[in-house]
Enzyme design. Sequence first.
Site, short mmCIF file in Angstrom:
data_model
loop_
_atom_site.label_atom_id
_atom_site.label_comp_id
_atom_site.label_asym_id
_atom_site.label_seq_id
_atom_site.Cartn_x
_atom_site.Cartn_y
_atom_site.Cartn_z
N ARG A 192 59.83 207.88 -12.26
CA ARG A 192 59.91 206.46 -12.14
C ARG A 192 59.13 205.57 -12.88
O ARG A 192 58.21 204.43 -12.49
CB ARG A 192 59.90 205.82 -10.37
CG ARG A 192 60.37 204.77 -10.08
CD ARG A 192 60.42 204.43 -8.80
NE ARG A 192 60.91 203.27 -8.14
CZ ARG A 192 62.09 203.26 -7.27
NH1 ARG A 192 62.89 204.29 -7.08
NH2 ARG A 192 62.52 202.31 -6.95
N GLY A 244 60.69 216.34 -10.63
CA GLY A 244 61.22 217.70 -10.44
C GLY A 244 61.11 218.80 -9.52
O GLY A 244 61.27 219.97 -9.89
N TYR A 454 45.29 198.43 -15.18
CA TYR A 454 45.43 199.99 -15.45
C TYR A 454 43.94 199.52 -15.41
O TYR A 454 43.46 198.66 -15.97
CB TYR A 454 45.52 200.06 -16.97
CG TYR A 454 46.56 200.89 -17.46
CD1 TYR A 454 46.29 202.26 -17.76
CD2 TYR A 454 48.07 200.63 -17.92
CE1 TYR A 454 46.68 203.40 -17.53
CE2 TYR A 454 48.76 201.61 -17.92
CZ TYR A 454 48.62 202.67 -17.89
OH TYR A 454 49.29 204.07 -18.23
#
EC number: 2.5.1.26
Length: 534
Positions: A192, A244, A454
């Site tokens: 995503r 995954g 960040y």
Amino acid sequence: MKWNGWGYSDSRFLYNKKGQAEFTGKRYRLSGMIIPGLKDWMESTFGTSLQHKSSATVIPTINEAFVEEIKTTGIPFSSDAEDRVFRGHGHCLHEIFALREGKIGRVPDMVVWPSCHNDVVKIVELACKNNVCLIPFGGGTSVSSALECPPEETRSIVSLDTSQMLNESGYCTGHEPDSMEFSSLGGWVATRASGMKKNIYGNIEDLVIHIKMVTPRGVIEKSCQGPRMSTGPDIHHFILGSEGTLGVVTEVTMKIRPLPEYQKYGSVVFPNFEQGVACLREVAKRRCAPASIRLMDNEQFKFGHALKPQVSSIFTSFLDGLKTFYITKVIQRLRPQPLVCGHPVVRGDREKVLQHEKQVYDIAAKFGGLAAGEDNGQRGYMLTFVIAYLRDLGMDYYLIGESFETSVPWDRVLDVCRNVKARIIRECKDKGVQFPPLSTCRVTQTYDSGACVYFYFAFNYRGLSDPVHVYEQVEHAAREEILANGGSLSHHHGVGKLRKGWMRETVSDVGMGMLKSVKEYVDPSNIFGNRNLL
């Protein structure tokens, strides 16, 4: 590609025989250039010395495990040690640090390279038949430990490398994550992902039209590629962010756009971080955000100057010196608070770009922002693709560091930035770090309701017996601080093994039950493992 560091083998930061920092190779605009300010910045920030150097250890020989059944597919495979080690890790600090120390844990027993959707179907069917564990591998840029092989896994582990399934068509999707050189389309969907130019093009969930995924139960895909469907919960949202654990993404249809006619970089200096955040919030409120806009705090502002390459022209050097003097001395004297810098990037046809740029600069001026030149902005974005190489240089001189991110409502941005940076400094001191750490942040993406932040932190680990453990303790405390201040677990890096302990708090008990139910139905034999979310 490096097996124990970031990126291409011919591209790296190093100190030459004269003690000057330079960036090797020929792939980037910075390649072959001297960076005169980096050595002084590292020494003053971390207390590093060219005399204190550590080195990476050569890869050992690994016993090969061979899965004979895969030969019947005709799909290329390898049991070569380096192929297996390369795909047995992502780029978390602890993963790369261990490889440099020669500490190699469980790695895939085999690597397979499907070239199409049908190849993946064969591999998954064979894995189910032979009780083999599969780990999908895209570009290997994961920073959530998602590619690590569980040490307790007794089954054969096969790395399913999708790199041979990519097609280049020459169009612009606009999705530009920092890792775009090496990451893959399937990986963007599975994690995503988000990109630098999302203000124009959107995040990956906004760009996807159709997804096909192979699971142990069969293939998941929608029946048509209509622009919107009202047929219950969107099945794409079970795939996006599944990391995954449910299957392998084999085909993706995405929106494309014409390449922009014109692109212009810019930079704005603000008197303080608060004013810069207020400016970005106003830009978001007016819905006039450029393709990309981000705000660096004072520590990153100084870091950016340390990475400025040496120029060959005396005249250019003189002009750069005047600019630097004006920004850092004259403005600083008029406004004695630490300076911060914003970098907008505007894209489109030339006339609209110039109008848009003026609108952004006019808003910035209302918050004390002063234009600092196109070159500074362009260099800031150029560094995006080489900054990851710097961690490898740092490790050569006893520095370890990492980045992590969050999304947060506008009214909590300043609290999150201030409190998390302070928590990092406090935790490092409490954990015995002898030198002051680098604790810095930047606002990288804006939304109507909030922003992505960040964080970067690094420290000199000389004198620590287990620096990775100290790092992980500090990072854990920083994430706790993020959540306590109203931030999210992750904006785009994903959950992985690193952050799964907070998943229940993030999505609730009922939400976790729903995720587990989907996992148990789609993958009843647990072929794809519970490595990440659950």
